[in-house]
Scaffold this motif. Structure first.
Motif, short mmCIF file in Angstrom:
data_model
loop_
_atom_site.label_atom_id
_atom_site.label_comp_id
_atom_site.label_asym_id
_atom_site.label_seq_id
_atom_site.Cartn_x
_atom_site.Cartn_y
_atom_site.Cartn_z
N LYS A 1 9.95 -43.11 -31.27
CA LYS A 1 9.20 -43.82 -32.31
C LYS A 1 10.10 -44.40 -33.40
O LYS A 1 9.85 -45.53 -33.87
CB LYS A 1 8.17 -42.87 -32.92
CG LYS A 1 7.21 -43.54 -33.88
CD LYS A 1 6.14 -42.57 -34.36
CE LYS A 1 5.16 -43.26 -35.31
NZ LYS A 1 4.10 -42.32 -35.75
N PRO A 2 11.17 -43.71 -33.84
CA PRO A 2 12.03 -44.32 -34.87
C PRO A 2 12.65 -45.64 -34.42
O PRO A 2 12.79 -46.56 -35.23
CB PRO A 2 13.10 -43.25 -35.12
CG PRO A 2 12.43 -41.97 -34.74
CD PRO A 2 11.56 -42.31 -33.58
N VAL A 3 13.01 -45.75 -33.15
CA VAL A 3 13.58 -46.99 -32.64
C VAL A 3 12.53 -48.10 -32.68
O VAL A 3 12.82 -49.24 -33.07
CB VAL A 3 14.11 -46.80 -31.22
CG1 VAL A 3 14.62 -48.13 -30.64
CG2 VAL A 3 15.23 -45.77 -31.20
N VAL A 4 11.32 -47.77 -32.28
CA VAL A 4 10.24 -48.76 -32.29
C VAL A 4 9.98 -49.23 -33.71
O VAL A 4 9.81 -50.44 -33.97
CB VAL A 4 8.96 -48.17 -31.66
CG1 VAL A 4 7.81 -49.16 -31.77
CG2 VAL A 4 9.21 -47.80 -30.20
N GLN A 5 9.95 -48.31 -34.66
CA GLN A 5 9.69 -48.68 -36.06
C GLN A 5 10.78 -49.58 -36.61
O GLN A 5 10.49 -50.58 -37.29
CB GLN A 5 9.55 -47.41 -36.91
CG GLN A 5 8.31 -46.59 -36.60
CD GLN A 5 8.30 -45.26 -37.33
OE1 GLN A 5 9.35 -44.73 -37.70
NE2 GLN A 5 7.11 -44.69 -37.54
#
Length: 300
Positions: free
Chosen positions: A146-150
């Protein structure tokens, strides 16, 4: 892919109309003049350039129509793919109306900027259609955390702001689109150009951070390669941007900069799409290695 190429080409030819001061080569819309549907010899090269750009809209419509027909004829039929094709069509129609409004308002810079800002939306739908035609209709499976997507979505938002501010630079700059007294955005173009450059550095920083994050989490090759491609396009665009600024905005370099803006947006969309995969609905999705049941040891 034909629709993707044409969605970029129409940006370049639209830029050529502006940079050759041919924006009012056809002084009315939807006809070229009050008495003629097409350009006339009396209107010279500017009328020919503007009318050619209008005719390329029909080529773009043909490419989009081809995509719609191909999607509708596919077996089995994929509703989502067909809807993406129609989304391209309606954006083209909306942009044609905005283009006409730009002519009828004598190249009002805000209308012209809105006309350009629909182009990234068209490019987005075209790239989505191309990508989805090569995927299945299964539920999307994330390939990164999720951090990469954000961070990627923050990068996309910053890139959108960069392109939007770029339209203000053009709206305030010396290339008004016609040799007549065309209204301009009432700000110093060098000041807004500095903001544009600052945003470009922010986008480059976010893209670099994303590349290092993908390497740190040992992400699959697809996302890392797409971010690498984005960095290459960003650096090339930055070189063109600074050269055109210090050489007082020569028309050729401004046109290349507009092409670069379209390519950057394509690269950003491809980065977003590379963060997940969509298998065919009947294709089982393999479980992660840590969730798979251990296999019995072979017997002698």
């Amino acid at each position: 892919m034909a629709a993707v190429v044409m969605s970029v080409l129409i940006v370049v030819t639209g830029g050529a109309v502006r940079l050759t001061s041919s924006g009012l080569g056809c002084p009315t819309w939807p006809t070229c003049t009050n008495d003629s549907l097409t350009t006339t010899s009396a209107m010279g090269i500017h009328g020919a350039i503007e009318f050619t750009n209008r005719m390329l809209t029909y080529v773009l419509c043909a490419a989009v129509g081809w995509a719609i027909i191909a999607a509708r004829s596919a077996k089995p039929w994929r509703r989502g793919l067909t809807r993406l094709g129609w989304a391209q069509f309606w954006v083209v129609m909306g942009n044609a109306v905005l283009g006409g409004a730009a002519v009828l308002t004598h190249l009002n810079p805000y209308v012209v900027a809105s006309h350009f800002m629909l182009s990234p939306l068209l490019i987005t739908f075209a790239v989505l259609t191309w990508q989805r035609s090569r995927e299945g209709d299964g539920a999307p499976r994330p390939l990164v955390g999720k951090p990469v997507v954000q961070l990627t979505w923050v990068l996309a938002a910053a890139t959108g702001a960069l392109i939007a501010v770029g339209t203000l630079v053009t709206g305030a700059g010396p290339h008004a689109g016609d040799r007549s007294d065309v209204p301009r955005v009432p700000i110093d173009w060098k000041t807004i150009a500095q903001l544009h450059a600052d945003l470009a550095w922010v986008v480059c920083g976010l893209a670099t951070a994303l590349w290092f994050m993908l390497r740190a989490v040992d992400a699959p090759g697809g996302p890392r390669h797409r971010v690498r491609d984005l960095l290459v396009v960003l650096l090339s665009q930055g070189v063109i941007g600074y050269v055109q600024y210090f050489t007082h905005l020569p028309e050729l370099l401004v046109g290349l900069h507009m092409l670069g803006a379209a390519l950057i947006w394509i690269a950003v969309v491809r980065v977003l799409l590379s963060l997940r995969e969509r298998p065919h609905a009947d294709t089982p999705v393999p479980a992660p290695a840590e969730l798979q049941a251990p296999q019995p040891a072979p017997t002698a």
